[in-house]
Scaffold this active site. Structure first.
Site, PDB file in Angstrom:
ATOM      1  N   ARG A  13      -7.523  -5.337  -7.526  1.00 26.58           N
ATOM      2  CA  ARG A  13      -6.134  -5.125  -7.080  1.00 26.58           C
ATOM      3  C   ARG A  13      -5.991  -3.729  -6.171  1.00 26.58           C
ATOM      4  O   ARG A  13      -5.771  -3.959  -4.817  1.00 26.58           O
ATOM      5  CB  ARG A  13      -5.444  -5.074  -8.239  1.00 26.58           C
ATOM      6  CG  ARG A  13      -3.918  -5.135  -7.931  1.00 26.58           C
ATOM      7  CD  ARG A  13      -3.193  -4.039  -7.351  1.00 26.58           C
ATOM      8  NE  ARG A  13      -3.099  -2.658  -8.273  1.00 26.58           N
ATOM      9  CZ  ARG A  13      -2.921  -1.603  -7.909  1.00 26.58           C
ATOM     10  NH1 ARG A  13      -2.175  -1.345  -6.596  1.00 26.58           N
ATOM     11  NH2 ARG A  13      -2.752  -0.634  -8.715  1.00 26.58           N
ATOM     12  N   ASP A  14      -6.290  -2.748  -6.871  1.00 28.72           N
ATOM     13  CA  ASP A  14      -5.921  -1.376  -6.116  1.00 28.72           C
ATOM     14  C   ASP A  14      -7.146  -1.052  -5.017  1.00 28.72           C
ATOM     15  O   ASP A  14      -6.882  -0.655  -3.982  1.00 28.72           O
ATOM     16  CB  ASP A  14      -6.010  -0.466  -6.986  1.00 28.72           C
ATOM     17  CG  ASP A  14      -5.255   0.810  -6.522  1.00 28.72           C
ATOM     18  OD1 ASP A  14      -4.534   0.814  -5.401  1.00 28.72           O
ATOM     19  OD2 ASP A  14      -4.904   1.881  -7.177  1.00 28.72           O
ATOM     20  N   HIS A 205      -5.115   7.659 -13.670  1.00 28.04           N
ATOM     21  CA  HIS A 205      -5.203   6.749 -12.407  1.00 28.04           C
ATOM     22  C   HIS A 205      -5.514   7.856 -11.097  1.00 28.04           C
ATOM     23  O   HIS A 205      -4.657   8.009 -10.731  1.00 28.04           O
ATOM     24  CB  HIS A 205      -4.392   5.974 -12.133  1.00 28.04           C
ATOM     25  CG  HIS A 205      -4.226   4.873 -11.044  1.00 28.04           C
ATOM     26  ND1 HIS A 205      -4.828   3.724 -11.254  1.00 28.04           N
ATOM     27  CD2 HIS A 205      -3.999   5.167  -9.904  1.00 28.04           C
ATOM     28  CE1 HIS A 205      -4.395   2.948  -9.889  1.00 28.04           C
ATOM     29  NE2 HIS A 205      -4.221   4.004  -9.147  1.00 28.04           N
ATOM     30  N   HIS A 207      -6.877   8.682  -7.654  1.00 25.15           N
ATOM     31  CA  HIS A 207      -7.603   8.469  -6.293  1.00 25.15           C
ATOM     32  C   HIS A 207      -8.557   9.534  -6.078  1.00 25.15           C
ATOM     33  O   HIS A 207      -8.371  10.606  -6.764  1.00 25.15           O
ATOM     34  CB  HIS A 207      -6.745   7.987  -5.154  1.00 25.15           C
ATOM     35  CG  HIS A 207      -6.094   6.795  -5.605  1.00 25.15           C
ATOM     36  ND1 HIS A 207      -6.459   5.583  -4.724  1.00 25.15           N
ATOM     37  CD2 HIS A 207      -5.075   6.306  -6.444  1.00 25.15           C
ATOM     38  CE1 HIS A 207      -5.633   4.572  -5.146  1.00 25.15           C
ATOM     39  NE2 HIS A 207      -4.910   4.871  -6.156  1.00 25.15           N
ATOM     40  N   CYS A 238      -3.326   3.001  -0.787  1.00 24.21           N
ATOM     41  CA  CYS A 238      -2.018   2.230  -1.120  1.00 24.21           C
ATOM     42  C   CYS A 238      -1.603   2.590   0.319  1.00 24.21           C
ATOM     43  O   CYS A 238      -1.312   3.401   1.180  1.00 24.21           O
ATOM     44  CB  CYS A 238      -1.261   3.215  -2.204  1.00 24.21           C
ATOM     45  SG  CYS A 238       0.391   2.529  -2.015  1.00 24.21           S
ATOM     46  N   ASN A 247      -9.745   4.884  -4.817  1.00 22.49           N
ATOM     47  CA  ASN A 247      -9.797   5.017  -6.496  1.00 22.49           C
ATOM     48  C   ASN A 247     -11.333   5.724  -6.670  1.00 22.49           C
ATOM     49  O   ASN A 247     -12.153   5.342  -5.883  1.00 22.49           O
ATOM     50  CB  ASN A 247      -9.836   4.029  -7.164  1.00 22.49           C
ATOM     51  CG  ASN A 247      -8.419   3.111  -6.956  1.00 22.49           C
ATOM     52  OD1 ASN A 247      -8.207   2.206  -6.330  1.00 22.49           O
ATOM     53  ND2 ASN A 247      -7.511   3.365  -7.837  1.00 22.49           N
TER      54      ASN A 247
HETATM   55  P1  HMG Z   1      12.922  -5.596  -1.172  1.00 26.69           P
HETATM   56  O1  HMG Z   1      12.915  -5.706   0.195  1.00 26.69           O
HETATM   57  O2  HMG Z   1      13.760  -4.385  -1.774  1.00 26.69           O
HETATM   58  O3  HMG Z   1      13.173  -6.751  -2.178  1.00 26.69           O
HETATM   59  O4  HMG Z   1      11.307  -5.186  -1.690  1.00 26.69           O
HETATM   60  P2  HMG Z   1      14.527  -7.768  -2.192  1.00 26.69           P
HETATM   61  O5  HMG Z   1      14.643  -8.076  -3.594  1.00 26.69           O
HETATM   62  O6  HMG Z   1      15.434  -7.175  -1.267  1.00 26.69           O
HETATM   63  O7  HMG Z   1      13.943  -9.072  -1.431  1.00 26.69           O
HETATM   64  C1  HMG Z   1      13.559  -9.035   0.130  1.00 26.69           C
HETATM   65  C2  HMG Z   1      12.657 -10.124   0.293  1.00 26.69           C
HETATM   66  O8  HMG Z   1      11.427 -10.053  -0.534  1.00 26.69           O
HETATM   67  C3  HMG Z   1      13.248 -11.811  -0.226  1.00 26.69           C
HETATM   68  O9  HMG Z   1      12.479 -12.626   0.750  1.00 26.69           O
HETATM   69  C4  HMG Z   1      12.414 -11.741  -1.461  1.00 26.69           C
HETATM   70  O10 HMG Z   1      12.298 -13.134  -1.824  1.00 26.69           O
HETATM   71  C5  HMG Z   1      11.067 -11.228  -1.171  1.00 26.69           C
HETATM   72  P3  HMG Z   1      13.135 -13.002   2.178  1.00 26.69           P
HETATM   73  O11 HMG Z   1      14.660 -13.475   1.618  1.00 26.69           O
HETATM   74  O12 HMG Z   1      13.321 -11.739   2.804  1.00 26.69           O
HETATM   75  O13 HMG Z   1      12.300 -13.767   2.524  1.00 26.69           O
HETATM   76  N1  HMG Z   1      10.547 -10.759  -2.678  1.00 26.69           N
HETATM   77  C6  HMG Z   1       9.235 -11.064  -2.857  1.00 26.69           C
HETATM   78  N2  HMG Z   1       8.404 -11.916  -2.735  1.00 26.69           N
HETATM   79  C7  HMG Z   1       7.535 -12.046  -3.215  1.00 26.69           C
HETATM   80  N3  HMG Z   1       7.102 -11.571  -4.654  1.00 26.69           N
HETATM   81  C8  HMG Z   1       7.982 -10.803  -4.963  1.00 26.69           C
HETATM   82  C9  HMG Z   1       9.161 -10.392  -4.370  1.00 26.69           C
HETATM   83  N4  HMG Z   1      10.263  -9.617  -4.545  1.00 26.69           N
HETATM   84  C10 HMG Z   1      11.358  -9.971  -3.325  1.00 26.69           C
HETATM   85  N5  HMG Z   1       7.844 -10.269  -6.321  1.00 26.69           N
HETATM   86  C11 HMG Z   1       9.958  -5.010  -3.379  1.00 26.69           C
HETATM   87  C12 HMG Z   1      11.136  -4.741  -3.153  1.00 26.69           C
HETATM   88  C13 HMG Z   1       9.525  -4.160  -4.449  1.00 26.69           C
HETATM   89  C14 HMG Z   1       9.284  -6.390  -3.366  1.00 26.69           C
HETATM   90  C15 HMG Z   1       8.715  -4.617  -2.217  1.00 26.69           C
HETATM   91  O14 HMG Z   1       9.162  -3.138  -1.981  1.00 26.69           O
HETATM   92  C16 HMG Z   1       7.386  -4.770  -2.454  1.00 26.69           C
HETATM   93  O15 HMG Z   1       7.035  -5.981  -2.488  1.00 26.69           O
HETATM   94  N6  HMG Z   1       6.725  -3.854  -2.623  1.00 26.69           N
HETATM   95  C17 HMG Z   1       5.408  -3.708  -2.992  1.00 26.69           C
HETATM   96  C18 HMG Z   1       4.708  -2.426  -2.605  1.00 26.69           C
HETATM   97  C19 HMG Z   1       3.197  -2.554  -3.076  1.00 26.69           C
HETATM   98  O16 HMG Z   1       2.588  -3.417  -3.561  1.00 26.69           O
HETATM   99  N7  HMG Z   1       2.587  -1.155  -3.160  1.00 26.69           N
HETATM  100  C20 HMG Z   1       1.263  -1.200  -3.539  1.00 26.69           C
HETATM  101  C21 HMG Z   1       1.201  -1.145  -5.224  1.00 26.69           C
HETATM  102  S1  HMG Z   1       1.682   0.384  -6.088  1.00 26.69           S
HETATM  103  C22 HMG Z   1       0.056   1.262  -5.992  1.00 26.69           C
HETATM  104  O17 HMG Z   1      -0.896   0.920  -5.231  1.00 26.69           O
HETATM  105  C23 HMG Z   1       0.103   2.480  -6.854  1.00 26.69           C
HETATM  106  C24 HMG Z   1      -0.695   2.409  -8.006  1.00 26.69           C
HETATM  107  O18 HMG Z   1      -2.150   2.014  -7.724  1.00 26.69           O
HETATM  108  C25 HMG Z   1      -0.559   3.631  -8.604  1.00 26.69           C
HETATM  109  C26 HMG Z   1      -1.044   4.906  -8.007  1.00 26.69           C
HETATM  110  O19 HMG Z   1      -2.177   4.907  -7.233  1.00 26.69           O
HETATM  111  O20 HMG Z   1      -0.218   5.829  -7.904  1.00 26.69           O
HETATM  112  C27 HMG Z   1      -0.120   1.392  -8.769  1.00 26.69           C
HETATM  113 MG    MG Z   2      -3.653   3.263  -6.938  1.00 28.16          MG
END
Ligand code: HMG
Ligand code: MG
Length: 291
Positions: A13-14, A205, A207, A238, A247
């Protein structure tokens, strides 16, 4: 304190989410299957987020359906909202994770919500998962630095960590998203979190942008932390944390823990094999990261 340390493998994933080249689901499945034989208790291998935000994770359902599940291994998925949880449960995720931030700038950039909004959004997700017997990890990102807001106060991390714990999260993952935290600052942050979260429920966690992740891990070990995330091959980053590198590499964490006398239950040859596979999947560019 126990001599066992869990390495929580986040490579599929990450490690892969930020690769510019879209990796075929079959390759991700092969990586997860290779990791399944290495002795990990948990492997984070899917993320049910908007594929427009993170295109690499669009194959998550396919990956979850294609892997060969090994007994005793939990396959974990990220779930930012109810839609994500529904998809993760349909894909039979054994554990899920919500992911928030200790800084407002990253929260907005990563999940399009303020910290307060994100906690409101997570509450029903956590409640539903717990009601179905699925444990939830609560990530807190930017625990020392934020790419948008700068240095982050330990108290800000503790506040979000406590909110996630009170919500029902079984474990709190503390993310040094940028990977530039010094061991001293990581230590001070963990001290603050330990005041509100039992240490056995804290995961580090880290990086490794600054090359200090192993040193930070040693400080955290001294504070009693016994769960550390890592990605085979040191892949990762990210897309919403510009400049963040991979990571900390699982193989490096394993070797350091072994040298320090800790048990991990991992088969080093199998880990090295998976690390080679993961490195071979690495694309040539950083288009997503720089977007
Ligand atoms: P948004 O635009 O505010 O969502 O995004 P919304 O609820 O307003 O919906 C807008 C559109 O998104 C709609 O589609 C929804 O259906 C769709 P449209 O009508 O425009 O076609 N939608 C989805 N589609 C699929 N799966 C879903 C989903 N939810 C809504 N679950 C949202 C909000 C959270 C969805 C968006 O900002 C997003 O997907 N962000 C993900 C960012 C991400 O994945 N970042 C990387 C992971 S975090 C990380 O890596 C850090 C970590 O490793 C720890 C660290 O290192 O610190 C964990
Ligand atoms: Mg991370």
């Amino acid at each position: 304190m126990s001599d066992f340390v869990e390495i929580f493998e986040v490579g599929p994933r990450d490690g892969l989410q930020n690769e510019a080249r879209i990796i075929p689901a079959a390759d991700k499945i092969a990586l997860v299957d290779a990791l399944s034989g290495a002795g990990f208790r948990r492997i984070e291998c899917a993320s049910f987020v908007n594929p427009k935000w993170v295109p690499q994770m669009a194959t998550s359902a396919e990956v979850m359906a294609g892997i060969t599940r090994a007994p005793g291994v939990a396959y974990v998925a990220l779930t930012p909202n109810m839609r994500g949880l529904t998809d993760a449960l349909a894909a039979k995720a054994d554990e899920v994770a919500v992911f928030g931030s200790a800084s407002e700038g990253f929260s907005k950039a990563n999940i399009n919500a303020t910290i307060a909004e994100s906690l409101e959004r997570f509450a029903p997700v956590v409640a539903e998962a717990v009601a179905r017997g699925v444990p939830v990890r609560g990530y807190v990102s930017c625990v020392v630095d934020c790419p948008y807001d700068g240095p982050v106060a330990p108290e800000a991390v503790a506040r979000v960590a406590k909110a996630l714990l009170d919500m029902g999260c079984a474990e709190i993952g503390l993310g040094d998203t940028l990977g530039r935290g010094s061991p001293e600052r990581i230590g001070a942050m963990i001290d603050a979190v330990k005041d509100v979260v039992p240490v056995e429920r804290i995961a580090g966690h880290f990086h490794d942008t600054g090359g200090q992740a192993l040193a930070a891990m040693e400080v955290a070990l001294g504070q009693g932390v016994r769960i550390f995330d890592a990605a085979v091959g040191g892949l990762g980053g990210c897309p919403y944390a510009p400049g963040a590198a991979g990571n900390v590499a699982t193989e490096a964490v394993l070797d350091r823990l072994t040298a320090l006398g800790f048990e991990t239950g991992l088969d080093r040859d199998a880990v090295m094999h998976a690390a080679r596979m993961a490195r071979a999947m690495r694309g040539t560019g950083d288009a997503v990261r720089d977007a």
